[in-house]
Design an enzyme around this catalytic site. Sequence first.
Site, PDB file in Angstrom:
ATOM      1  CG  HIS A  34      -1.985   1.018   1.206  1.00 49.74           C
ATOM      2  ND1 HIS A  34      -3.137   0.862   0.470  1.00 49.74           N
ATOM      3  CD2 HIS A  34      -2.096   2.228   1.812  1.00 49.74           C
ATOM      4  CE1 HIS A  34      -3.915   1.919   0.632  1.00 49.74           C
ATOM      5  NE2 HIS A  34      -3.301   2.760   1.437  1.00 49.74           N
ATOM      6  CE  LYS A 179      -7.976   7.695  -0.259  1.00 50.91           C
ATOM      7  NZ  LYS A 179      -8.000   8.508   0.966  1.00 50.91           N
ATOM      8  CE  LYS A 181      -4.103   6.421  -0.027  1.00 50.83           C
ATOM      9  NZ  LYS A 181      -4.113   7.506   0.975  1.00 50.83           N
ATOM     10  CG  ASP A 210      -5.110  10.682  -0.930  1.00 44.56           C
ATOM     11  OD1 ASP A 210      -4.646  11.834  -0.823  1.00 44.56           O
ATOM     12  OD2 ASP A 210      -5.111   9.853   0.001  1.00 44.56           O
ATOM     13  CD  GLU A 236      -7.744  12.108   1.056  1.00 40.17           C
ATOM     14  OE1 GLU A 236      -7.382  11.925   2.230  1.00 40.17           O
ATOM     15  OE2 GLU A 236      -8.271  11.217   0.367  1.00 40.17           O
ATOM     16  CG  ASP A 261      -6.664  13.409   5.216  1.00 37.73           C
ATOM     17  OD1 ASP A 261      -7.119  13.377   6.374  1.00 37.73           O
ATOM     18  OD2 ASP A 261      -6.046  12.455   4.718  1.00 37.73           O
ATOM     19  CE  LYS A 285      -7.854   9.850   6.754  1.00 35.08           C
ATOM     20  NZ  LYS A 285      -6.524  10.069   6.132  1.00 35.08           N
ATOM     21  CD  GLU A 339     -10.146   6.601   2.504  1.00 33.63           C
ATOM     22  OE1 GLU A 339      -9.122   5.895   2.517  1.00 33.63           O
ATOM     23  OE2 GLU A 339     -10.192   7.723   2.007  1.00 33.63           O
TER      24      GLU A 339
END
Length: 386
Positions: A34, A179, A181, A210, A236, A261, A285, A339
Amino acid sequence: MTNQPGALARDLLTETAIRQITARIIEAPTTRNHKLSNTSVTHQGYIFVTVTLENGVIGYGEGSTLGGPRWAEESVEAMKANIDAYLAPALIGQPACLLEDATLRMDRAAKRNYTAKSAIDMALLDALGKTLDVPAHVLLGGAVRTAIDAIWALASGDAAQEVDEAQAMLDRGWFKRFKIKLGFADPATDLARLAALQKALPSGTTIVADVNQGWSEAECIRYLPVLQDLGVSLIEQPIAAGQTGASARIAARSAIPIMMDESVSTLAEASREVRAATGTVLSLKLCKHGSLHNLKRVAGIAAAEGVQMYGGCLLESSIGAAGHLHVFATLPKLEWGTEQFGPKILVEDLVQDSLRYEGYQVHLPEGPGLGVTPDPEIIEKYARKD
């Protein structure tokens, strides 16, 4: 407990006194790499918190990081050290039912440390819900939704692999919003990958780009039109948090909504960024806001100025994801869904009863407290032993 109202309150204060708080570091493997703009992970780090009350009830909470103190200043090692030395001692003997007082005590014991505080807060809420035999969301005002549209993040950097991954999510009925990245390659490479994904995904698919603070203002000016041509629905945090003036200029010229964010953790930051118009969507978050009630306060500040809500994540297991879902379920609006896909990216979830993903939605767990039960064997398997 007795039946007299005053006695009930006194009993609750006594029975929910905090006897013990423990913290363990968990390193759980993910199904694939990731990537973010500044790191990549193949194992997800958590702080796993247990709170034991005098009535014997145990509550569980979780705090998540991404590759150490790179996404924010906290690492799992720092969280454990600060919970053990400062946050837990500030709460031992205090009633778990006084959640706001617990937050104030933690704030006096340690500045910031929002992820560690949110993990304890989550465990307190879980224990209190179990004591009262009610779901956690009831203690936050009650759910206005029991299922939330779910978003999956594509972040391996390999377009062909990501196309297959997205198709699998669609076929299983888990996710149909994605989403992507960006920011860990040069913009041209990132945009070519995004174009390949956009071409392969069904027409009209919601795509969130993002950038993870990976671009400069100049790059945003150059590449935002390309994102628009590719049908991106939301962008984002394209530039570094703290660049309020530049962020406002980017938002003003973008035809695509910009989501804040990393730039918004505290109530003061929410007020500053919203008033400066650095974005029209906010990612929420627990690791940023410090407690479930603080998340609601941040959301309220943003909503008062017409900002839309997005339920963010940091690859939480079903423990942390359940905590998020309980508070997300109480927000008057959650326009962009959530998400909270973390349980599905782990090789093994940390609970006996994973969250339910069905109909392209993630469903609010039922039962008292968080509604999920940690699996002691899996916790032990992935707990750091040193």
